[in-house]
Design a protein around this motif. Structure first.
Motif, PDB file in Angstrom:
ATOM      1  N   LEU A  99      39.315  26.680  34.279  1.00 36.34           N
ATOM      2  CA  LEU A  99      39.684  25.269  34.354  1.00 36.34           C
ATOM      3  C   LEU A  99      38.565  24.368  33.866  1.00 36.34           C
ATOM      4  CD1 LEU A  99      41.367  25.134  37.893  1.00 36.34           C
ATOM      5  CD2 LEU A  99      42.503  25.258  35.668  1.00 36.34           C
ATOM      6  N   THR A 100      38.972  23.196  33.381  1.00 36.37           N
ATOM      7  CA  THR A 100      38.036  22.125  33.084  1.00 36.37           C
ATOM      8  C   THR A 100      38.346  20.964  34.021  1.00 36.37           C
ATOM      9  OG1 THR A 100      39.386  20.911  31.474  1.00 36.37           O
ATOM     10  CG2 THR A 100      38.167  22.831  30.671  1.00 36.37           C
ATOM     11  N   SER A 101      37.480  19.974  34.014  1.00 34.93           N
ATOM     12  CA  SER A 101      37.697  18.813  34.879  1.00 34.93           C
ATOM     13  C   SER A 101      38.884  17.974  34.426  1.00 34.93           C
ATOM     14  CB  SER A 101      36.429  17.948  34.903  1.00 34.93           C
ATOM     15  OG  SER A 101      36.100  17.512  33.589  1.00 34.93           O
ATOM     16  N   HIS A 102      39.442  18.290  33.263  1.00 35.70           N
ATOM     17  CA  HIS A 102      40.583  17.531  32.741  1.00 35.70           C
ATOM     18  C   HIS A 102      41.921  18.218  33.037  1.00 35.70           C
ATOM     19  CE1 HIS A 102      37.747  14.992  30.624  1.00 35.70           C
ATOM     20  NE2 HIS A 102      37.208  16.061  30.075  1.00 35.70           N
ATOM     21  N   ASP A 103      41.888  19.361  33.717  1.00 38.19           N
ATOM     22  CA  ASP A 103      43.100  20.127  33.997  1.00 38.19           C
ATOM     23  C   ASP A 103      43.639  19.835  35.392  1.00 38.19           C
ATOM     24  OD1 ASP A 103      42.948  21.475  31.543  1.00 38.19           O
ATOM     25  OD2 ASP A 103      41.592  23.000  32.384  1.00 38.19           O
ATOM     26  N   ALA A 104      44.939  20.021  35.532  1.00 39.36           N
ATOM     27  CA  ALA A 104      45.582  19.986  36.850  1.00 39.36           C
ATOM     28  C   ALA A 104      46.373  21.269  37.028  1.00 39.36           C
ATOM     29  CB  ALA A 104      46.507  18.781  36.979  1.00 39.36           C
TER      30      ALA A 104
ATOM     31  N   CYS B 148      41.665  23.444  25.756  1.00 44.10           N
ATOM     32  CA  CYS B 148      41.432  22.385  24.783  1.00 44.10           C
ATOM     33  C   CYS B 148      42.009  21.114  25.362  1.00 44.10           C
ATOM     34  CB  CYS B 148      42.029  22.721  23.426  1.00 44.10           C
ATOM     35  SG  CYS B 148      43.749  22.387  23.189  1.00 44.10           S
ATOM     36  N   GLY B 149      41.139  20.138  25.597  1.00 40.76           N
ATOM     37  CA  GLY B 149      41.595  18.907  26.206  1.00 40.76           C
ATOM     38  C   GLY B 149      42.034  19.144  27.631  1.00 40.76           C
ATOM     39  N   GLY B 150      43.060  18.419  28.071  1.00 43.06           N
ATOM     40  CA  GLY B 150      43.583  18.577  29.417  1.00 43.06           C
ATOM     41  C   GLY B 150      44.910  19.301  29.398  1.00 43.06           C
ATOM     42  N   ARG B 151      45.213  19.993  30.506  1.00 48.73           N
ATOM     43  CA  ARG B 151      46.455  20.749  30.616  1.00 48.73           C
ATOM     44  C   ARG B 151      47.035  20.599  32.011  1.00 48.73           C
ATOM     45  NH1 ARG B 151      43.632  26.328  29.627  1.00 48.73           N
ATOM     46  NH2 ARG B 151      42.285  25.238  31.101  1.00 48.73           N
ATOM     47  N   THR B 152      48.351  20.720  32.117  1.00 47.63           N
ATOM     48  CA  THR B 152      49.034  20.842  33.397  1.00 47.63           C
ATOM     49  C   THR B 152      49.445  22.295  33.524  1.00 47.63           C
ATOM     50  OG1 THR B 152      49.843  18.560  33.350  1.00 47.63           O
ATOM     51  CG2 THR B 152      51.013  20.110  34.771  1.00 47.63           C
ATOM     52  N   ILE B 153      48.737  23.039  34.357  1.00 49.89           N
ATOM     53  CA  ILE B 153      48.918  24.486  34.450  1.00 49.89           C
ATOM     54  C   ILE B 153      49.895  24.795  35.575  1.00 49.89           C
ATOM     55  CG2 ILE B 153      47.750  26.677  34.853  1.00 49.89           C
ATOM     56  CD1 ILE B 153      45.191  25.295  33.753  1.00 49.89           C
ATOM     57  N   LEU B 154      51.016  25.395  35.237  1.00 45.54           N
ATOM     58  CA  LEU B 154      52.072  25.714  36.191  1.00 45.54           C
ATOM     59  C   LEU B 154      51.879  27.132  36.706  1.00 45.54           C
ATOM     60  CD1 LEU B 154      55.084  24.270  34.147  1.00 45.54           C
ATOM     61  CD2 LEU B 154      53.721  23.115  35.905  1.00 45.54           C
ATOM     62  N   VAL B 155      51.742  27.269  38.021  1.00 45.60           N
ATOM     63  CA  VAL B 155      51.571  28.577  38.647  1.00 45.60           C
ATOM     64  C   VAL B 155      52.844  28.871  39.439  1.00 45.60           C
ATOM     65  CG1 VAL B 155      50.165  29.982  40.198  1.00 45.60           C
ATOM     66  CG2 VAL B 155      49.077  28.226  38.781  1.00 45.60           C
ATOM     67  N   LEU B 156      53.644  29.796  38.934  1.00 44.35           N
ATOM     68  CA  LEU B 156      54.939  30.096  39.547  1.00 44.35           C
ATOM     69  C   LEU B 156      54.880  31.294  40.477  1.00 44.35           C
ATOM     70  CD1 LEU B 156      57.289  29.562  36.465  1.00 44.35           C
ATOM     71  CD2 LEU B 156      56.344  27.890  38.044  1.00 44.35           C
ATOM     72  N   ASP B 157      53.927  32.183  40.266  1.00 52.09           N
ATOM     73  CA  ASP B 157      53.783  33.368  41.111  1.00 52.09           C
ATOM     74  C   ASP B 157      52.350  33.436  41.629  1.00 52.09           C
ATOM     75  OD1 ASP B 157      56.456  34.708  40.695  1.00 52.09           O
ATOM     76  OD2 ASP B 157      55.774  34.573  38.615  1.00 52.09           O
ATOM     77  N   PRO B 158      52.154  33.837  42.885  1.00 49.73           N
ATOM     78  CA  PRO B 158      50.803  33.857  43.457  1.00 49.73           C
ATOM     79  C   PRO B 158      49.911  34.842  42.711  1.00 49.73           C
ATOM     80  CG  PRO B 158      52.486  34.094  45.165  1.00 49.73           C
ATOM     81  CD  PRO B 158      53.176  34.261  43.856  1.00 49.73           C
ATOM     82  N   PRO B 159      48.752  34.399  42.220  1.00 53.26           N
ATOM     83  CA  PRO B 159      47.844  35.335  41.565  1.00 53.26           C
ATOM     84  C   PRO B 159      47.126  36.199  42.586  1.00 53.26           C
ATOM     85  CG  PRO B 159      46.863  33.152  41.650  1.00 53.26           C
ATOM     86  CD  PRO B 159      48.254  33.019  42.204  1.00 53.26           C
ATOM     87  N   THR B 160      46.645  37.344  42.135  1.00 56.76           N
ATOM     88  CA  THR B 160      45.804  38.171  42.999  1.00 56.76           C
ATOM     89  C   THR B 160      44.472  37.453  43.226  1.00 56.76           C
ATOM     90  OG1 THR B 160      44.833  39.292  41.093  1.00 56.76           O
ATOM     91  CG2 THR B 160      46.850  40.250  42.033  1.00 56.76           C
ATOM     92  N   GLY B 161      43.642  38.015  44.095  1.00 60.88           N
ATOM     93  CA  GLY B 161      42.338  37.404  44.321  1.00 60.88           C
ATOM     94  C   GLY B 161      41.544  37.286  43.041  1.00 60.88           C
ATOM     95  N   ALA B 162      41.517  38.372  42.250  1.00 63.11           N
ATOM     96  CA  ALA B 162      40.798  38.337  40.977  1.00 63.11           C
ATOM     97  C   ALA B 162      41.473  37.367  40.008  1.00 63.11           C
ATOM     98  CB  ALA B 162      40.736  39.736  40.382  1.00 63.11           C
TER      99      ALA B 162
END
Length: 444
Positions: A75-80, A52-66
């Motif tokens: 993601l949307t174009s308004h997210d970072a 909803c709207g824009g977000r600052t998404i914090l990734v603290l641990d490496p995700p798997t490929g999936a």
């Protein structure tokens, strides 16, 4: 904007990270706050709700490929997306799915690399001030002023402050990297605004305000994901920007015949490991090629042949001496972090953190923190610390050989390994021949 109840943690995103044991340096925290104000409130990736709207998404641990694919698809174009431990190669796959927006280098108070990106650079928002930026360019005096006609006309049409100078070059019609670096240095000393350097054969179609609105130290376009182009360069008015400019100028004067993109790359690598250089990676709209479809909506259009070879490196430049600037981070042959102590000594120690691919990102980050804190607390008489991350033994061997060439003491450690008290005094004792059993040191 309604904030998802399950993801709202703190208004200050640095507090969100501190709650998870991740501390940022001053410059990294400032960038993260800017991202949060620009894109939206901070939310951890593993606590995402519906977009909803824009977000600052914090990734603290490496995700798997999936997991990375799932994150990108949400993601949307308004997210970072922000990765506070961006120096770890375990995040490279996720980064490869995104557009890099920028990085903030490591320093003593924040010994990690902050990485941020998203689906694509959004249009910058902010009122343009005519005096906020000065565009500068130079050309060899022998080619005349006709060469700069389109650049001058476009700058006048946009109402931008600019300075274009004809200079004498010892290479005839061709300017060397040293010629360009010396020119930009003079402009930086002469004017008070941030500088955008462009080649004289470009045309501006819009105000190039992205780097100025972000407030970064340095901005550059990367071709093929890592090869830095010296055709469009931005230098802010910060001390870090001055250091980047001075380092580039010194390298260009020392190696005048070396490909200019490689010199920018090496200057960036050296500076971002020693100070928290706030870098913005300019989008393709700042490096469009005349005649291509993308040039119609570009900010800076370059008069180059519409082939990928013209934007890449010098084809005669040896591949073996230009290691990939992988995923916006330094490679194994470069130091992640270089710290200087107050000791009156020219002795240096290289700490190689190896096997990082087989350990968790948190373990690696904790070891980086531990080594940094130990050196700041007690340098053991060493004047400089160089800390390198290596995934595999071949990378560790490269880092070790580089340290030997510099006559550094070498200490190797794996993430999670217990480090002795007074670590660097212990390493110094090993150098003097009083080697403890729990310290693995090398001296050629």
């Amino acid at each position: 904007m309604t904030r998802p109840a399950s993801s709202a943690i703190h208004d200050d995103p640095t507090q969100t990270l501190r709650a998870d044991g991740v501390w940022l340096g001053e410059h990294q925290a400032r960038r993260l706050r800017w991202v949060s104000r620009t894109f939206g409130p901070p939310v951890r990736w593993d606590r995402l709700s519906e977009a909803c709207g824009g977000r600052t998404i914090l990734v603290l641990d490496p995700p798997t490929g999936a997991g990375a694919e799932l994150l990108v698809s949400s993601l949307t174009s308004h997210d970072a997306v922000v990765i506070p431990l961006g120096e770890n190669p375990a995040f490279d796959f996720l980064k490869s799915k995104l557009t890099e927006f920028g990085t903030v280098g490591a320093s003593a108070d924040g010994p990690h690399e902050l990485w941020w990106g998203g689906l694509g650079w959004p249009a910058p928002v902010g009122a343009h001030r005519p005096d906020a930026l000065r565009v500068v360019s130079c050309h060899a005096r022998t080619i005349g002023d006709l060469h700069i006609y389109h650049l001058r006309r476009s700058l006048e049409r946009l109402g931008l402050a600019f300075e274009i100078e004809a200079i004498d070059s010892g290479s005839g019609d061709r300017l060397t990297a040293a010629d360009r670096a010396d020119f930009v240095t003079r402009m930086w000393q002469r004017h008070k605004q941030p500088l955008l350097f462009v080649e004289p054969d470009v045309m501006l179609q819009a105000v190039p305000d992205l780097p100025e609105l972000t407030g970064c130290d340095f901005a550059v376009h990367k071709w093929n994901g890592w090869e830095m182009s010296a055709r469009t360069l931005y230098f802010g008015r910060s001390k870090a920007a001055e250091t980047m400019l001075r380092t580039w100028s010194e390298l260009a004067r020392t190696f005048p015949d070396v490909w200019d993109g490689y010199l920018i790359d090496q200057a960036w690598s050296a500076v971002t490991s020693q100070i928290a250089l706030d870098t913005v990676w300019l989008p393709r709209s700042y490096h469009a090629v005349a005649g291509q479809l993308a040039a119609r909506s570009a900010v800076v259009v370059h008069n180059l042949k519409p082939t990928s070879g013209d934007l890449g490196p010098d084809p005669d430049f040896a591949t073996m001496v230009r290691p990939a600037r992988r995923a916006g981070r330094v490679g194994a042959s470069d130091a992640l972090l270089v710290l200087r102590s107050g000791a009156n000594s020219d002795k240096a120690v290289t700490v190689i953190l190896r096997e990082v691919d087989s350990r968790s990102a948190r373990e690696t980050a904790d070891s980086i923190d531990a080594v940094t804190r130990a050196f700041v607390a007690d340098c053991g008489g060493f004047g400089r610390l160089e800390l390198s991350l290596c995934s595999w033994q071949p990378e560790a061997r490269i880092a070790r050989e580089a340290a030997f060439l510099a006559d550094n003491m070498v200490f190797e450690v794996v993430p999670g390994q217990h480090l002795p008290e007074n670590l660097f005094r212990t390493i110094a004792a090993a150098e003097a021949g009083r080697r403890p059993d729990n310290v693995e040191t090398y001296r050629r």
